[in-house]
Write a protein that holds these residues in place. Structure first.
Motif, PDB file in Angstrom:
ATOM      1  N   SER A   1      21.609  22.728  13.268  1.00  0.00           N
ATOM      2  CA  SER A   1      21.699  22.159  11.927  1.00  0.00           C
ATOM      3  C   SER A   1      20.565  21.182  11.669  1.00  0.00           C
ATOM      4  O   SER A   1      20.074  20.518  12.582  1.00  0.00           O
ATOM      5  N   PHE A   2      20.151  21.114  10.403  1.00  0.00           N
ATOM      6  CA  PHE A   2      19.170  20.148   9.937  1.00  0.00           C
ATOM      7  C   PHE A   2      19.855  19.167   8.999  1.00  0.00           C
ATOM      8  O   PHE A   2      20.955  19.418   8.502  1.00  0.00           O
ATOM      9  N   ALA A   3      19.161  18.063   8.718  1.00  0.00           N
ATOM     10  CA  ALA A   3      19.751  17.007   7.885  1.00  0.00           C
ATOM     11  C   ALA A   3      20.048  17.490   6.468  1.00  0.00           C
ATOM     12  O   ALA A   3      20.992  17.034   5.840  1.00  0.00           O
ATOM     13  N   ASN A   4      19.250  18.403   5.941  1.00  0.00           N
ATOM     14  CA  ASN A   4      19.431  18.836   4.553  1.00  0.00           C
ATOM     15  C   ASN A   4      19.913  20.277   4.446  1.00  0.00           C
ATOM     16  O   ASN A   4      19.718  20.927   3.432  1.00  0.00           O
ATOM     17  N   VAL A   5      20.568  20.765   5.491  1.00  0.00           N
ATOM     18  CA  VAL A   5      20.942  22.177   5.520  1.00  0.00           C
ATOM     19  C   VAL A   5      21.960  22.538   4.442  1.00  0.00           C
ATOM     20  O   VAL A   5      22.041  23.687   4.007  1.00  0.00           O
TER      21      VAL A   5
ATOM     22  N   GLY B   1      27.972  20.265  15.544  1.00  0.00           N
ATOM     23  CA  GLY B   1      27.012  20.660  16.564  1.00  0.00           C
ATOM     24  C   GLY B   1      26.971  19.697  17.733  1.00  0.00           C
ATOM     25  O   GLY B   1      26.865  20.110  18.894  1.00  0.00           O
ATOM     26  N   ASN B   2      27.074  18.412  17.435  1.00  0.00           N
ATOM     27  CA  ASN B   2      27.026  17.420  18.511  1.00  0.00           C
ATOM     28  C   ASN B   2      28.332  17.344  19.292  1.00  0.00           C
ATOM     29  O   ASN B   2      28.319  17.079  20.503  1.00  0.00           O
TER      30      ASN B   2
ATOM     31  N   GLN C   1      16.870  11.922  11.263  1.00  0.00           N
ATOM     32  CA  GLN C   1      15.466  11.920  10.850  1.00  0.00           C
ATOM     33  C   GLN C   1      14.901  13.337  10.711  1.00  0.00           C
ATOM     34  O   GLN C   1      13.750  13.609  11.044  1.00  0.00           O
ATOM     35  N   GLY C   2      15.737  14.243  10.217  1.00  0.00           N
ATOM     36  CA  GLY C   2      15.290  15.605   9.944  1.00  0.00           C
ATOM     37  C   GLY C   2      15.126  16.479  11.165  1.00  0.00           C
ATOM     38  O   GLY C   2      14.685  17.631  11.060  1.00  0.00           O
ATOM     39  N   ILE C   3      15.481  15.992  12.352  1.00  0.00           N
ATOM     40  CA  ILE C   3      15.324  16.760  13.585  1.00  0.00           C
ATOM     41  C   ILE C   3      16.589  17.590  13.817  1.00  0.00           C
ATOM     42  O   ILE C   3      17.697  17.074  13.658  1.00  0.00           O
ATOM     43  N   PRO C   4      16.461  18.876  14.206  1.00  0.00           N
ATOM     44  CA  PRO C   4      17.649  19.677  14.508  1.00  0.00           C
ATOM     45  C   PRO C   4      18.538  18.994  15.537  1.00  0.00           C
ATOM     46  O   PRO C   4      18.037  18.416  16.508  1.00  0.00           O
TER      47      PRO C   4
ATOM     48  N   VAL D   1      28.503  19.087   3.687  1.00  0.00           N
ATOM     49  CA  VAL D   1      28.197  20.272   4.496  1.00  0.00           C
ATOM     50  C   VAL D   1      27.191  19.925   5.587  1.00  0.00           C
ATOM     51  O   VAL D   1      27.373  20.279   6.765  1.00  0.00           O
ATOM     52  N   SER D   2      26.123  19.232   5.216  1.00  0.00           N
ATOM     53  CA  SER D   2      25.087  18.863   6.186  1.00  0.00           C
ATOM     54  C   SER D   2      25.640  17.960   7.275  1.00  0.00           C
ATOM     55  O   SER D   2      25.395  18.184   8.476  1.00  0.00           O
ATOM     56  N   LEU D   3      26.376  16.929   6.869  1.00  0.00           N
ATOM     57  CA  LEU D   3      26.928  15.990   7.844  1.00  0.00           C
ATOM     58  C   LEU D   3      27.922  16.680   8.771  1.00  0.00           C
ATOM     59  O   LEU D   3      27.915  16.447   9.992  1.00  0.00           O
TER      60      LEU D   3
END
Length: 318
Positions: A238-242, A83-84, A142-145, A75-77
């Protein structure tokens, strides 16, 4: 009377009754909790969980203590990839959908091959895959949106689409219909139940057990990817651990819906009711100011209680 009692014990009936009870409790604790707009917001969140739980449901139905712990990482990936690829433009939606579905299917395929060909227990295989995905996300972002949802995607998830309901709810109902037809009306669905009930008997009957189990993990990855796309539309970024918040609840929703972890019995309709119930419970816990760690403890205790109530063994398989 015995028929009435048997009906009342059905997991779907229990889930619906508890849903009504929790709505009344929420309204008592916070007036307006059961209002139409609030229920609609809860259904949107439940749809996100329910889509993840669809794949989880298939893996668990397939038996052999099948659980996909990697769904949160997928889901996170997928949310980051979507988003990108969209980058805030509607033109990027088709490419983002195809890219995310391919990513989800790839990691599901790896899980399936590890479980079937390498004979790695599903719990170990998918937990290892979750670690790989978490490490990959940290290295990449690295946890950045990262990335931005397309306006059309955000409207589809959060704004009225048809008959006053957002598009994601209609998508969830469509998935529910497809799952019902898949499990009850197709050869593939019958094979899932056969493998989950008795893998050796299914193998002797000529069912391609390995192929079916690989397909279940692929579908789990695809559903997690779809949920990641929708989650991006809901949050805007999105965040890395969303996606980590969906791992344990997706399992609880399946078990509460009447599918034992031993597999071979159950369906997706109960899982949908379980997803709604869990979202309402989470909302009530938030209303009474219980933090994230407390909510996780409640979810873990809920899973233990459900295991005691519904059991894990083959005795439940009629």
């Amino acid at each position: 009377m015995s028929g009435v009692l048997d009906f009342a014990k059905q997991p779907l009936v229990v889930a619906l009754a508890l849903t009504v009870a929790l709505l009344l409790l929420g309204e008592t604790l916070s007036p307006g909790f059961a209002s139409g707009q609030q229920i609609l917001r809860l259904l949107i969140v439940a749809a996100l969980l329910g889509i993840v739980a669809a794949g989880q449901n298939l893996v668990i139905l397939g038996g052999r203590e099948g659980i996909d712990l990697s769904v949160g990482g997928v889901v996170s990936l997928s949310a980051i990839v979507a988003g990108n690829l969209m980058n805030g433009t509607d033109a990027g939606i088709p490419v983002a959908i195809l890219g995310c579905v391919a990513v989800g299917a790839l990691f599901g395929l790896i899980n399936g091959l590890g479980v079937t060909l390498l004979r790695i227990p599903p719990l170990v295989m998918t937990l290892g895959m979750l670690g790989v995905l978490q490490g990959l996300l940290v290295v990449v972002r690295q946890g950045i949106p990262s990335g931005q949802a397309a306006p059309a995607l955000s409207r589809f998830v959060t704004q009225p689409f048809l008959l006053g309901l957002p598009g994601i709810i209609w998508l969830w109902m469509l998935i529910g219909l497809v799952m019902a037809l898949l499990l009850k009306r197709t050869v593939f669905g019958h094979r899932i139940y056969a493998i989950g009930s008795n893998e050796q008997a299914a193998l002797m009957a000529g069912i391609p057990v390995r192929t079916v189990r690989i397909a279940l993990f692929v579908l789990s990855g695809v559903f997690a990817a779809i949920a990641g796309i929708c989650l991006l539309g809901y949050s805007g970024t999105s965040f890395a651990n969303v996606g980590e918040q969906y791992m344990l609840p997706s399992i609880i929703a399946v078990v509460f819906g009447g599918t034992p972890l031993a597999g071979g019995k159950g369906g997706y309709t109960g899982t949908m009711a379980g997803a709604v119930l869990l979202v309402i419970l989470q909302s009530i816990l938030t209303t009474v100011n219980i933090d994230e760690s407390g909510r996780q403890m409640v979810f873990g205790a809920t899973l233990l209680v459900l295991m005691l109530f519904y059991g894990r063994g083959r005795a439940l398989r009629a």
